[in-house]
Design a protein around this motif. Structure first.
Motif, PDB file in Angstrom:
ATOM      1  N   LEU A   1      88.987  39.654 -67.492  1.00 28.31           N
ATOM      2  CA  LEU A   1      88.776  38.516 -68.379  1.00 28.31           C
ATOM      3  C   LEU A   1      88.745  37.181 -67.638  1.00 28.31           C
TER       4      LEU A   1
ATOM      5  N   VAL B   1      94.607  34.350 -67.863  1.00 26.28           N
ATOM      6  CA  VAL B   1      93.556  34.491 -68.871  1.00 26.28           C
ATOM      7  C   VAL B   1      93.504  33.257 -69.768  1.00 26.28           C
ATOM      8  N   ALA B   2      94.672  32.748 -70.168  1.00 29.66           N
ATOM      9  CA  ALA B   2      94.712  31.549 -71.013  1.00 29.66           C
ATOM     10  C   ALA B   2      94.071  30.369 -70.310  1.00 29.66           C
TER      11      ALA B   2
ATOM     12  N   HIS C   1      91.767  30.472 -68.025  1.00 27.97           N
ATOM     13  CA  HIS C   1      90.326  30.714 -67.991  1.00 27.97           C
ATOM     14  C   HIS C   1      89.689  30.408 -69.339  1.00 27.97           C
ATOM     15  N   ALA C   2      90.363  30.812 -70.429  1.00 20.58           N
ATOM     16  CA  ALA C   2      89.815  30.591 -71.760  1.00 20.58           C
ATOM     17  C   ALA C   2      89.741  29.110 -72.091  1.00 20.58           C
TER      18      ALA C   2
ATOM     19  N   GLY D   1      84.716  30.862 -71.049  1.00 18.85           N
ATOM     20  CA  GLY D   1      84.470  32.009 -71.919  1.00 18.85           C
ATOM     21  C   GLY D   1      85.076  33.272 -71.368  1.00 18.85           C
ATOM     22  N   LEU D   2      84.983  34.325 -72.171  1.00 14.31           N
ATOM     23  CA  LEU D   2      85.529  35.611 -71.764  1.00 14.31           C
ATOM     24  C   LEU D   2      84.410  36.623 -71.676  1.00 14.31           C
TER      25      LEU D   2
END
Length: 305
Positions: free
Chosen positions: A37, A293-294, A296-297, A302-303
């Protein structure tokens, strides 16, 4: 390695599931998913699911092969004596074949569905755990966890490569974080189950080098982990959400390792500092990769696409 003389209970699906070490696999799946992700680029959701499924199958297959090989040792340890093979609920050859099938299937599906670079690294991770760690390192050296730590460090690397198709510094750092996290995590456990390892002759650090040396090693690897965990931020691979979280979590890890490192006796044999460190180490890795992941989001990259 000898076949148990009598099968006490019939084998069912839960025994095969137990061979895959579900609790360990949950961490493997999570870190692999986080690597996927957080990677730059996009992967179709079906292909992303397939990649994570392959990582899970490979981890489960390696775990089954580990239990096939160590069935006699598991029978002698309180912590593992209730597993399917020590209790005689399954033939060893069935566990071996199950492990080989899962391992081979994971690599072939990864290669055909994703690409062969990810499949090759997955194959290396399986061999690393099932052969290099289980058969070679674990029974021979107290450094087994240090060198063998690479086996559990592959999932985020594989997840990242499944998206990008190549190896860069960021996934290597994710690999290194788990590699350096493994010794303090596992040695904290080894301190309060060392009698099990001593009974079956496994040369874990507390058994061979003693508690004091083990406690010093826990502190050393934790100190090294602090800057390493923040390195993805420092090289510009993540933003402040991950970076600040990594520093905070790592300093908490360090704070919990200090009472373990400074302790010289097992007052009341409760081993509370060691158990706290072991418990937090699991939370630490989950939280660290969740922040990856947070970050990156929230960066807007995007994921899944």
């Amino acid at each position: 390695m000898t076949q148990p003389a009598v099968l006490q209970l019939p084998t069912d699906w839960r025994d095969f599931l137990a061979l895959t070490k579900p609790r360990v696999m949950s961490l493997v799946i999570f870190t692999g998913l986080c690597g996927l992700l957080a990677a730059p680029g996009h992967i179709h959701p079906v292909l992303g699911f397939t990649a994570i499924l392959c990582i899970a199958l490979g981890a489960g297959g390696a775990a089954a092969l580990n239990q096939w090989w160590e069935a006699d040792l598991d029978a002698g340890m309180k912590r593992t004596a209730r597993r399917p093979l020590p209790e005689g609920r399954m033939h060893r050859v069935d566990a071996r074949d199950f492990g080989i099938f899962l391992s081979a299937a994971s690599v072939v599906i990864m290669g055909l569905a994703i690409h062969w670079l990810a499949a090759t690294i997955l194959a290396v991770s399986i061999v690393y755990y099932a052969v290099v760690y289980t058969i070679w390192l674990k029974p021979r050296t107290p450094q087994n966890i240090v060198i063998g730590g690479g086996a559990g460090a592959f999932p985020p690397l594989i997840g990242w490569i499944a998206v990008t198709g190549h190896i860069t510094l960021m996934p290597v750092l994710l690999f290194a974080i788990i590699f350096f996290w493994t010794p303090p995590h596992f040695w904290a456990l080894a301190l309060f189950v060392q009698s099990d390892y001593a009974k079956v002759g496994i040369p874990m650090m507390p058994v061979v080098k003693g508690e004091v040396a083990t406690r010093h090693q826990i502190l050393l690897y934790t100190v090294l982990l602090v800057p390493l965990a923040a390195a993805p931020w420092w090289i510009g691979g993540t933003g402040a959400i991950y970076g600040i979280s990594a520093i905070g979590l790592s300093l908490a890890f360090l704070a919990l390792s200090l009472p373990v490192a400074l302790r010289r006796t097992q007052e009341s044999d409760t081993m509370k500092p060691e158990k706290r460190l072991f418990g937090f180490s699991i939370v630490y890795l989950f939280a660290l990769f969740a922040m990856l992941v947070a970050d990156h989001a929230f960066s807007g990259q995007g994921l899944l696409g």
